[in-house]
Design a protein around this motif. Structure first.
Motif, PDB file in Angstrom:
ATOM      1  N   ILE A  29      13.551   7.998 -17.959  1.00 55.11           N
ATOM      2  CA  ILE A  29      12.463   7.032 -18.131  1.00 55.11           C
ATOM      3  C   ILE A  29      12.867   5.993 -19.174  1.00 55.11           C
ATOM      4  O   ILE A  29      12.619   4.800 -19.011  1.00 55.11           O
ATOM      5  N   TRP A  32      15.293   3.433 -17.333  1.00 52.88           N
ATOM      6  CA  TRP A  32      14.796   2.444 -16.372  1.00 52.88           C
ATOM      7  C   TRP A  32      13.524   1.742 -16.814  1.00 52.88           C
ATOM      8  O   TRP A  32      13.285   0.596 -16.444  1.00 52.88           O
ATOM      9  N   TRP A  33      12.678   2.409 -17.598  1.00 54.34           N
ATOM     10  CA  TRP A  33      11.388   1.833 -17.974  1.00 54.34           C
ATOM     11  C   TRP A  33      11.361   1.399 -19.436  1.00 54.34           C
ATOM     12  O   TRP A  33      10.376   0.847 -19.919  1.00 54.34           O
ATOM     13  N   SER A  34      12.437   1.695 -20.160  1.00 51.87           N
ATOM     14  CA  SER A  34      12.562   1.330 -21.576  1.00 51.87           C
ATOM     15  C   SER A  34      11.445   1.908 -22.424  1.00 51.87           C
ATOM     16  O   SER A  34      11.051   1.322 -23.438  1.00 51.87           O
ATOM     17  N   TRP A  51       6.539   1.797 -25.820  1.00 53.24           N
ATOM     18  CA  TRP A  51       7.556   0.756 -25.766  1.00 53.24           C
ATOM     19  C   TRP A  51       7.703   0.157 -27.150  1.00 53.24           C
ATOM     20  O   TRP A  51       6.713  -0.050 -27.853  1.00 53.24           O
ATOM     21  N   TRP A 136       6.501  -4.401 -12.483  1.00 55.08           N
ATOM     22  CA  TRP A 136       7.047  -3.506 -11.454  1.00 55.08           C
ATOM     23  C   TRP A 136       8.208  -4.162 -10.706  1.00 55.08           C
ATOM     24  O   TRP A 136       9.182  -3.478 -10.357  1.00 55.08           O
ATOM     25  N   TYR A 139      11.021  -3.462 -13.113  1.00 48.81           N
ATOM     26  CA  TYR A 139      11.391  -2.074 -13.400  1.00 48.81           C
ATOM     27  C   TYR A 139      11.766  -1.238 -12.178  1.00 48.81           C
ATOM     28  O   TYR A 139      12.602  -0.341 -12.286  1.00 48.81           O
ATOM     29  N   LEU A 143      14.807   1.439 -11.769  1.00 52.82           N
ATOM     30  CA  LEU A 143      14.630   2.840 -11.390  1.00 52.82           C
ATOM     31  C   LEU A 143      15.661   3.202 -10.319  1.00 52.82           C
ATOM     32  O   LEU A 143      16.337   4.234 -10.418  1.00 52.82           O
TER      33      LEU A 143
END
Length: 154
Positions: A29, A32-34, A51, A136, A139, A143
């Motif tokens: 996570i 890919w999502w920082s 974040w 999205w 991100y 992912l």
């Protein structure tokens, strides 16, 4: 514009189990999502995504609650509710990832819904919707890249 839900479908060059692991493992996570997180992919379990802005050092934390988890097929959670509230329809957005085998990889179907149900005035609804849509779109390809890299490492 409708602003009811955000839906995406993409092919991920990794098997469903790897994609599911990338969706639910803190180190993936982060890739890919920082975001920093520590949670269990168990229905009803709460978690937090945090974040940190690398330039300013400012952090933003968002609570979420796992709604459904059927490894390696489905993961859904509710988020964007106020901290301390129980996530429910009307006070949160529902994010669902559906993973289907596709050859050597996975078809990932993504949906985030619940925008209209939040009761936001039109301008606020549009702002949140556009912010999430752009997020999205940034991100989800990350992912897919993280999952492909993780599959290659196995």
């Amino acid at each position: 514009m409708e602003h009811g839900s955000i839906e995406r479908e993409l092919y991920v060059d990794a098997p469903p189990q790897v994609v599911f692991d990338v969706l639910t493992t803190p180190e993936h996570i982060r890739d890919w999502w920082s975001a920093e997180t520590d949670f269990e992919a168990t229905p009803g379990r709460p978690g937090t995504l945090t974040w940190t802005n690398q330039d300013s050092g400012v952090t933003k934390s968002v609570p979420f609650t796992v709604v459904a988890s059927d490894p390696p097929h489905t993961l859904s959670f509710r988020w964007t509710h106020e901290d301390g509230e129980t996530a429910a329809p009307g006070n949160s957005l529902l994010v669902t990832f559906e993973l289907t085998p596709a050859g050597e990889g996975t078809t990932l179907r993504f949906r985030e819904s619940g925008y209209r149900e939040r009761g936001w005035e039109a301008a606020v609804l549009e702002e949140h919707y556009n912010d999430h849509r752009q997020g999205w779109d940034f991100y989800l390809p990350r992912l897919a890249a993280t999952a492909k890299q993780a599959a290659g490492a196995r």
